[in-house]
Design a protein around this motif. Sequence first.
Motif, PDB file in Angstrom:
ATOM      1  N   ASP A 104     -11.649   5.019 -11.658  1.00 37.95           N
ATOM      2  CA  ASP A 104     -11.965   5.862 -10.466  1.00 37.95           C
ATOM      3  C   ASP A 104     -11.483   5.278  -9.037  1.00 37.95           C
ATOM      4  OD1 ASP A 104     -12.863   7.748 -11.944  1.00 37.95           O
ATOM      5  OD2 ASP A 104     -14.791   7.991 -11.610  1.00 37.95           O
ATOM      6  N   ILE A 105     -11.594   3.964  -8.756  1.00 37.14           N
ATOM      7  CA  ILE A 105     -11.526   3.288  -7.590  1.00 37.14           C
ATOM      8  C   ILE A 105      -9.668   3.592  -7.256  1.00 37.14           C
ATOM      9  CG2 ILE A 105     -11.094   1.245  -6.411  1.00 37.14           C
ATOM     10  CD1 ILE A 105     -13.781   0.427  -7.943  1.00 37.14           C
ATOM     11  N   THR A 106      -9.230   3.046  -8.304  1.00 35.71           N
ATOM     12  CA  THR A 106      -7.573   3.241  -8.184  1.00 35.71           C
ATOM     13  C   THR A 106      -7.205   4.534  -8.143  1.00 35.71           C
ATOM     14  OG1 THR A 106      -7.346   3.402 -10.832  1.00 35.71           O
ATOM     15  CG2 THR A 106      -7.536   1.309  -9.766  1.00 35.71           C
ATOM     16  N   LEU A 107      -7.744   5.455  -8.726  1.00 40.60           N
ATOM     17  CA  LEU A 107      -7.223   6.801  -8.540  1.00 40.60           C
ATOM     18  C   LEU A 107      -7.375   7.440  -6.944  1.00 40.60           C
ATOM     19  CD1 LEU A 107      -8.549   8.716 -11.886  1.00 40.60           C
ATOM     20  CD2 LEU A 107      -6.249   7.819 -11.476  1.00 40.60           C
ATOM     21  N   ALA A 108      -8.820   7.248  -6.558  1.00 42.05           N
ATOM     22  CA  ALA A 108      -9.275   7.602  -5.066  1.00 42.05           C
ATOM     23  C   ALA A 108      -8.065   6.802  -4.451  1.00 42.05           C
ATOM     24  CB  ALA A 108     -10.636   7.527  -4.760  1.00 42.05           C
ATOM     25  N   TRP A 109      -7.966   5.692  -4.531  1.00 45.86           N
ATOM     26  CA  TRP A 109      -7.095   4.719  -3.668  1.00 45.86           C
ATOM     27  C   TRP A 109      -5.570   5.240  -3.771  1.00 45.86           C
ATOM     28  CZ3 TRP A 109      -2.952   1.823  -5.907  1.00 45.86           C
ATOM     29  CH2 TRP A 109      -2.469   0.933  -4.989  1.00 45.86           C
ATOM     30  N   SER A 110      -5.281   5.623  -4.769  1.00 42.63           N
ATOM     31  CA  SER A 110      -3.631   6.228  -5.092  1.00 42.63           C
ATOM     32  C   SER A 110      -3.492   7.527  -4.162  1.00 42.63           C
ATOM     33  CB  SER A 110      -3.328   6.356  -6.442  1.00 42.63           C
ATOM     34  OG  SER A 110      -4.084   7.638  -6.620  1.00 42.63           O
ATOM     35  N   CYS A 111      -4.506   8.188  -3.833  1.00 45.77           N
ATOM     36  CA  CYS A 111      -4.380   9.690  -3.090  1.00 45.77           C
ATOM     37  C   CYS A 111      -4.426   9.042  -1.711  1.00 45.77           C
ATOM     38  CB  CYS A 111      -5.530  10.468  -3.337  1.00 45.77           C
ATOM     39  SG  CYS A 111      -4.847  11.461  -5.003  1.00 45.77           S
ATOM     40  N   LYS A 112      -5.518   8.458  -1.166  1.00 43.69           N
ATOM     41  CA  LYS A 112      -6.012   8.167   0.106  1.00 43.69           C
ATOM     42  C   LYS A 112      -4.995   7.467   0.814  1.00 43.69           C
ATOM     43  CE  LYS A 112     -10.932   8.759   0.541  1.00 43.69           C
ATOM     44  NZ  LYS A 112     -12.198   8.335   0.833  1.00 43.69           N
ATOM     45  N   LEU A 113      -4.316   6.463  -0.149  1.00 39.48           N
ATOM     46  CA  LEU A 113      -3.358   5.578   0.638  1.00 39.48           C
ATOM     47  C   LEU A 113      -2.066   6.428   1.327  1.00 39.48           C
ATOM     48  CD1 LEU A 113      -2.791   2.617   0.819  1.00 39.48           C
ATOM     49  CD2 LEU A 113      -1.483   2.427  -1.246  1.00 39.48           C
ATOM     50  N   GLN A 114      -2.222   7.641   0.797  1.00 39.49           N
ATOM     51  CA  GLN A 114      -1.197   8.688   1.272  1.00 39.49           C
ATOM     52  C   GLN A 114      -1.239   8.925   2.905  1.00 39.49           C
ATOM     53  OE1 GLN A 114      -0.435  11.449  -1.615  1.00 39.49           O
ATOM     54  NE2 GLN A 114       0.458  10.303  -2.964  1.00 39.49           N
ATOM     55  N   TRP A 115      -2.602   8.775   3.337  1.00 37.93           N
ATOM     56  CA  TRP A 115      -2.987   9.365   4.666  1.00 37.93           C
ATOM     57  C   TRP A 115      -3.962   8.399   5.338  1.00 37.93           C
ATOM     58  CZ3 TRP A 115      -8.142  10.480   4.060  1.00 37.93           C
ATOM     59  CH2 TRP A 115      -8.439  10.929   2.894  1.00 37.93           C
ATOM     60  N   ASP A 116      -4.771   7.737   4.823  1.00 39.98           N
ATOM     61  CA  ASP A 116      -5.897   7.128   5.344  1.00 39.98           C
ATOM     62  C   ASP A 116      -5.276   5.669   6.094  1.00 39.98           C
ATOM     63  OD1 ASP A 116      -9.307   6.657   4.831  1.00 39.98           O
ATOM     64  OD2 ASP A 116      -7.964   4.938   5.906  1.00 39.98           O
ATOM     65  N   PRO A 117      -5.197   5.666   7.345  1.00 41.92           N
ATOM     66  CA  PRO A 117      -4.739   4.626   8.129  1.00 41.92           C
ATOM     67  C   PRO A 117      -5.320   3.330   7.694  1.00 41.92           C
ATOM     68  CG  PRO A 117      -5.279   6.494   9.711  1.00 41.92           C
ATOM     69  CD  PRO A 117      -5.847   6.609   8.348  1.00 41.92           C
ATOM     70  N   ARG A 124     -10.114   1.318  13.967  1.00 43.20           N
ATOM     71  CA  ARG A 124      -9.100   2.606  13.708  1.00 43.20           C
ATOM     72  C   ARG A 124      -7.734   2.520  14.262  1.00 43.20           C
ATOM     73  NH1 ARG A 124     -10.307   5.212   9.079  1.00 43.20           N
ATOM     74  NH2 ARG A 124      -9.005   7.125   8.990  1.00 43.20           N
ATOM     75  N   ALA A 125      -8.030   2.372  15.644  1.00 44.02           N
ATOM     76  CA  ALA A 125      -6.530   2.236  16.254  1.00 44.02           C
ATOM     77  C   ALA A 125      -5.910   1.373  15.894  1.00 44.02           C
ATOM     78  CB  ALA A 125      -6.865   1.979  17.892  1.00 44.02           C
ATOM     79  N   ALA A 126      -6.310  -0.011  15.508  1.00 44.03           N
ATOM     80  CA  ALA A 126      -5.432  -0.761  15.116  1.00 44.03           C
ATOM     81  C   ALA A 126      -4.818  -0.714  13.871  1.00 44.03           C
ATOM     82  CB  ALA A 126      -6.265  -2.312  15.042  1.00 44.03           C
ATOM     83  N   ALA A 127      -5.576   0.003  13.002  1.00 35.92           N
ATOM     84  CA  ALA A 127      -4.944   0.254  11.514  1.00 35.92           C
ATOM     85  C   ALA A 127      -3.925   1.027  11.898  1.00 35.92           C
ATOM     86  CB  ALA A 127      -6.163   1.049  10.745  1.00 35.92           C
ATOM     87  N   GLU A 128      -3.861   1.978  12.701  1.00 38.34           N
ATOM     88  CA  GLU A 128      -2.726   3.045  12.922  1.00 38.34           C
ATOM     89  C   GLU A 128      -1.459   2.185  13.444  1.00 38.34           C
ATOM     90  OE1 GLU A 128      -5.486   6.859  14.111  1.00 38.34           O
ATOM     91  OE2 GLU A 128      -3.636   6.360  15.474  1.00 38.34           O
ATOM     92  N   VAL A 129      -1.585   1.257  14.432  1.00 38.99           N
ATOM     93  CA  VAL A 129      -0.672   0.533  14.678  1.00 38.99           C
ATOM     94  C   VAL A 129       0.094  -0.325  13.759  1.00 38.99           C
ATOM     95  CG1 VAL A 129       0.162  -1.138  16.758  1.00 38.99           C
ATOM     96  CG2 VAL A 129      -1.629   0.663  17.316  1.00 38.99           C
ATOM     97  N   PHE A 130      -1.047  -1.072  13.212  1.00 37.43           N
ATOM     98  CA  PHE A 130      -0.677  -2.065  12.182  1.00 37.43           C
ATOM     99  C   PHE A 130       0.465  -1.196  10.814  1.00 37.43           C
ATOM    100  CE2 PHE A 130      -4.337  -5.142  13.126  1.00 37.43           C
ATOM    101  CZ  PHE A 130      -3.300  -5.960  13.813  1.00 37.43           C
TER     102      PHE A 130
END
Lengths: 209, 209
Positions: free
Chosen positions: B84-97, B18-24
């Motif tokens: 649905d995969i692409t829809l969920a991804w398009s929103c989550k990509l805005q905040w999920d590290p 999780r921490a690495a994702a934030e840093v990357f």
Amino acid sequence: MPEPKQDRAIRTRDEIIRAAAEVFDERGYNGASMREIMKRAGVTLGAVYFHFTNKEAIAREVMNGQPPTILPHLETGGLQQAVDITLAWSCKLQWDPLLRAGVRLAVEQSGLEFRDASSYTAWQAIFEECLLVAREKGELRDHVSPRDLAEFLVGACTGVQLYSDLLYRRADLPERTVKMWELLIPGIATERTAEQIKVSVRRASALAA
Amino acid sequence: MPEPKQDRAIRTRDEIIRAAAEVFDERGYNGASMREIMKRAGVTLGAVYFHFTNKEAIAREVMNGQPPTILPHLETGGLQQAVDITLAWSCKLQWDPLLRAGVRLAVEQSGLEFRDASSYTAWQAIFEECLLVAREKGELRDHVSPRDLAEFLVGACTGVQLYSDLLYRRADLPERTVKMWELLIPGIATERTAEQIKVSVRRASALAA
């Protein structure tokens, strides 16, 4: 007769851009230096700085040099022209340093300090122009917006080449580009146009030659 | 009762990822260091190296962590599931590290020493599975190959998010994803399926919630 000063300056500028394209293609934005660009171009550092204030200025010029390497060679119009642009691009991207560097810089930007969307928006405007002609010629289905389709094409082509680059060093990019259109055309073109549009790897090679 | 050693190890590992994702996500692959990942995770450098041999190993794990953040939350099948995969991804990509870092690493690779296409091929396999179900259910037009469409979707989504990122920091990504499907569906789905498929920004938000 000696070459006029102005012509020589233009030639030097072109040589710098060409050399910069090769260096950006090989090393990316962060890995490229003004010194290496100078060496590759066979000019003095003074000449480089006479034409460009910094590396960013050269990078912008390289990114914006993509369309002129493709457009003047095409003779079609409307939807077929949009198709032909992507076909020529899919082949030329395998060897043309200006296209290769332009794409690499455009993609890398998400991780860089400078952000310049103009190479995306330039392609978008070019596609939109083709698609507006296509609309007038009655080639597009009613629900298709030339603007939306143009924006989608820029994004899709960018991503398709990334995928192809990572998996096959772009060897299959012409084939993937053909498949993209085979998936898109039945939904965006009228039935008559869909039958007439020519899209094949052979056409891609011919357009890029 | 004290936490069993194994559970704690798994939890530490998750925290490092999780921490690495934030840093990357913030610094990219080259800008990230094991030391910063350690600090962000609140663990010792020894703990980081106990779980991962090097930065590359963490990067691979982060890239491969994308699908599990989306798939378990979906209840549909066939073409609707691919949508649905692409829809969920398009929103989550805005905040999920994890998603953000995964995409950044996947895109950056064209300029890196290590090349790992597995995050592309993992998504491709997931889409292909949905589309094979779609084929069996008679949702796809005859000319559509589930494999080709799956590969195209991965490329197209990658590029569409790059375009959206550069121009609008991804604020319009859900809208662009909806438009992608509106352009694609009439050409790939049977008429009946095309009428039934649900694709909207509202649905994207609901799926990502």
